[in-house]
Design a protein around this motif. Structure first.
Motif, PDB file in Angstrom:
ATOM      1  N   TYR A 155       0.865  -1.172   0.000  1.00  0.00           N
ATOM      2  CA  TYR A 155       0.000   0.000   0.000  1.00  0.00           C
ATOM      3  C   TYR A 155       0.904   1.225   0.000  1.00  0.00           C
ATOM      4  CZ  TYR A 155       0.973  -0.464   5.018  1.00  0.00           C
ATOM      5  OH  TYR A 155       1.602  -0.626   6.223  1.00  0.00           O
ATOM      6  N   ALA A 158       3.789   1.921   2.571  1.00  0.00           N
ATOM      7  CA  ALA A 158       3.965   0.678   3.337  1.00  0.00           C
ATOM      8  C   ALA A 158       5.393   0.568   3.851  1.00  0.00           C
ATOM      9  CB  ALA A 158       3.633  -0.520   2.455  1.00  0.00           C
ATOM     10  N   ASP A 232      -4.027  -6.439  10.647  1.00  0.00           N
ATOM     11  CA  ASP A 232      -3.739  -5.042  10.315  1.00  0.00           C
ATOM     12  C   ASP A 232      -3.175  -4.931   8.900  1.00  0.00           C
ATOM     13  OD1 ASP A 232      -3.467  -2.216  11.205  1.00  0.00           O
ATOM     14  OD2 ASP A 232      -1.335  -2.622  10.804  1.00  0.00           O
ATOM     15  N   GLU A 233      -2.276  -5.843   8.542  1.00  0.00           N
ATOM     16  CA  GLU A 233      -1.713  -5.827   7.186  1.00  0.00           C
ATOM     17  C   GLU A 233      -2.792  -6.093   6.147  1.00  0.00           C
ATOM     18  OE1 GLU A 233      -0.475  -7.347   9.729  1.00  0.00           O
ATOM     19  OE2 GLU A 233       1.561  -6.588  10.027  1.00  0.00           O
ATOM     20  N   ARG A 235      -5.926  -5.416   6.397  1.00  0.00           N
ATOM     21  CA  ARG A 235      -6.806  -4.241   6.304  1.00  0.00           C
ATOM     22  C   ARG A 235      -6.150  -3.137   5.470  1.00  0.00           C
ATOM     23  NH1 ARG A 235      -6.769   0.321   9.030  1.00  0.00           N
ATOM     24  NH2 ARG A 235      -5.203  -0.475  10.477  1.00  0.00           N
ATOM     25  N   ARG A 236      -4.832  -3.013   5.567  1.00  0.00           N
ATOM     26  CA  ARG A 236      -4.124  -1.940   4.868  1.00  0.00           C
ATOM     27  C   ARG A 236      -3.879  -2.242   3.388  1.00  0.00           C
ATOM     28  NH1 ARG A 236      -0.926   1.788   7.774  1.00  0.00           N
ATOM     29  NH2 ARG A 236      -1.340   1.782  10.025  1.00  0.00           N
ATOM     30  N   ASP A 238      -3.792  -2.477  -0.329  1.00  0.00           N
ATOM     31  CA  ASP A 238      -4.496  -1.717  -1.361  1.00  0.00           C
ATOM     32  C   ASP A 238      -4.108  -2.339  -2.705  1.00  0.00           C
ATOM     33  OD1 ASP A 238      -5.508   0.050  -3.187  1.00  0.00           O
ATOM     34  OD2 ASP A 238      -4.687   1.851  -2.240  1.00  0.00           O
TER      35      ASP A 238
END
Length: 338
Positions: A155, A158, A232-233, A235-236, A238
Motif C-alpha cells: 500500500y 507501506a 492489520d496488514e 486491512r491496509r 491496497d
C-alpha cells in the motif's frame, strides 16, 4: 643534390662539381698520354687512365643512376597508392556494413522494447494472469528484472508489507513430449518479521492461473493473510495501488535496456514511489542517486550483515523511517553486492 629523388622531384645539379671532375679527368688522361709518350711504367699510366675515365664519365653515370632511381620510386609509389586505395575502399565497405548491422540491431532492439513497453502499458486496462506472465517473462529475457520477479509495496507508504510477483514456468509431459506452460504467476505477500534473524514472514504463495480473475486472487490472498493473524496488514492492503505500482515498475525496468537507462541495474523491488532496489544497489528515481549495498547494509568481516550494530547514517533529504524501510528491504538482496 638528392641521392634518391622521388617521382615528382626536380634534381638540382651541382655544375661546379661536374666541371671540376670533368677537368680533373681530362688532366689525368692527358697526363697518362704524356707518360705513355715518355715510356712511363704501364701501371702508372693505366691507373691514370682509369681514374681519369672514371672522373670524366662520373656525371654521366649519375644521370643514369638518377633516372633508374626515379623510375623505381615511381613504380613503388604507384603500387603503394593502389594498395592504399583498395584498403580504403575495403575499410569503407566494412564500416558501412558494420553501421548497417548496428542500425539493424538497434532497430530490432528498439522494436522489442517498444513491443514490451506497449504490452506493459496495456496491463493497466487488461490485467490477467496470462498478460502479466508474458510481461514478466519478456522483462526477464531482456535482463531488466531477475528470475525472482518484481516486488512492490502493499500500500502507499507501506513500511512492512510487500507483494512479490514471479513468472511461473512449469514443464509437463504430453503425448508430443515435454511442454512448457508459462501462463501463470506466483504471487506472495511478504511481511517484515519481528524476529531480528529473519528477513520476512511470507504468507503461503498462491499461483495466479489463467482461469482465475484478479478479484478472486486478491480475495484469496487477503484471506490467507488474515489466517496468518496479520489482520492489520490485511486491512491496509491496497490492491489497486499494488497493481498500479507493478505496472509502473515494469515500465521503469524496461528503461534499463534503452539508450538512456533510468536505473543502474535490473529492478528487484519498488520500496516506495521514489526508492527502488536494483542489482546495482538502492536508487532514488527522482534524483538518480545510487547507494551501493555496502553503503546500505554493511557486512561484518565474517560475512554477516551488521544490521543492528553498524547502522549507516541517514542520507541527506531522506527521513529516518523511510531509510530504515529501505535498509530492511535491501537485506535479502545483499548477495547482489559487486
Amino acid at each position: 643534390m638528392s641521392d634518391h629523388p622521388g617521382a615528382g622531384e626536380r634534381v638540382r645539379l651541382r655544375w661546379g662539381w661536374i666541371l671540376v671532375c670533368t677537368l680533373l679527368g681530362l688532366v689525368l688522361l692527358a697526363l697518362a698520354a704524356y707518360g705513355e709518350a715518355k715510356k712511363w711504367d704501364d701501371v702508372v699510366t693505366g691507373t691514370l687512365v682509369n681514374i681519369g675515365s672514371a672522373l670524366l664519365f662520373s656525371f654521366v653515370l649519375f644521370f643514369f643512376e638518377n633516372r633508374f632511381t626515379r623510375r623505381v620510386v615511381s613504380k613503388v609509389q604507384a603500387v603503394t597508392d593502389a594498395a592504399e586505395q583498395r584498403i580504403t575502399a575495403q575499410a569503407a565497405e566494412v564500416t558501412t556494413r558494420i553501421d548497417d548491422l548496428a542500425a539493424t540491431v538497434a532497430a530490432s532492439a528498439a522494436s522489442r522494447r517498444a513491443a514490451a513497453t506497449e504490452h506493459v502499458d496495456s496491463l493497466g486496462e487488461n490485467l490477467t494472469a496470462m498478460s502479466l506472465s508474458v510481461a514478466l517473462e519478456t522483462a526477464r529475457e531482456q535482463g531488466v528484472i531477475t528470475e525472482n520477479g518484481l516486488a512492490v509495496p502493499g500500500y502507499k507508504g507501506a513500511q512492512n508489507v510487500a507483494v512479490a510477483f514471479t513468472q511461473d514456468s512449469r514443464s509437463y509431459s504430453s503425448a508430443n513430449g515435454p511442454v512448457t506452460n508459462f501462463f501463470g504467476v506466483i504471487v506472495a505477500i511478504r511481511v517484515d518479521s519481528p524476529h531480528p534473524q529473519s528477513v520476512f514472514d511470507e504468507v503461503p504463495a498462491m499461483e495466479w492461473e489463467p482461469n482465475i480473475d484478479a478479484a478472486t486472487l486478491t480475495d484469496r490472498l487477503t484471506t490467507a493473510l488474515r489466517q496468518q493473524q496479520k489482520h492489520d496488514e490485511a486491512r491496509r492492503l491496497d490492491w489497486t495501488y499494488v497493481f498500479r505500482t507493478l505496472v509502473r515498475g515494469l515500465q521503469l525496468a524496461h528503461t534499463v535496456a534503452g539508450p538512456n537507462p533510468s536505473l543502474g541495474g535490473a529492478l528487484l523491488e519498488m520500496v516506495t514511489d521514489d526508492w527502488v532496489i536494483t542489482t546495482a544497489g538502492v536508487e532514488q528515481i527522482s534524483t538518480g542517486r545510487r547507494l551501493s549495498f555496502d553503503d546500505v547494509v554493511p557486512v561484518h568481516p565474517v560475512g554477516r550483515p551488521a544490521f543492528e550494530t553498524n547502522t549507516p547514517a541517514t542520507p541527506e533529504g531522506l527521513d529516518g523511517t523511510t531509510w530504515e524501510t529501505v535498509r530492511r528491504r535491501a537485506r535479502p538482496y545483499r548477495h547482489y553486492a559487486r
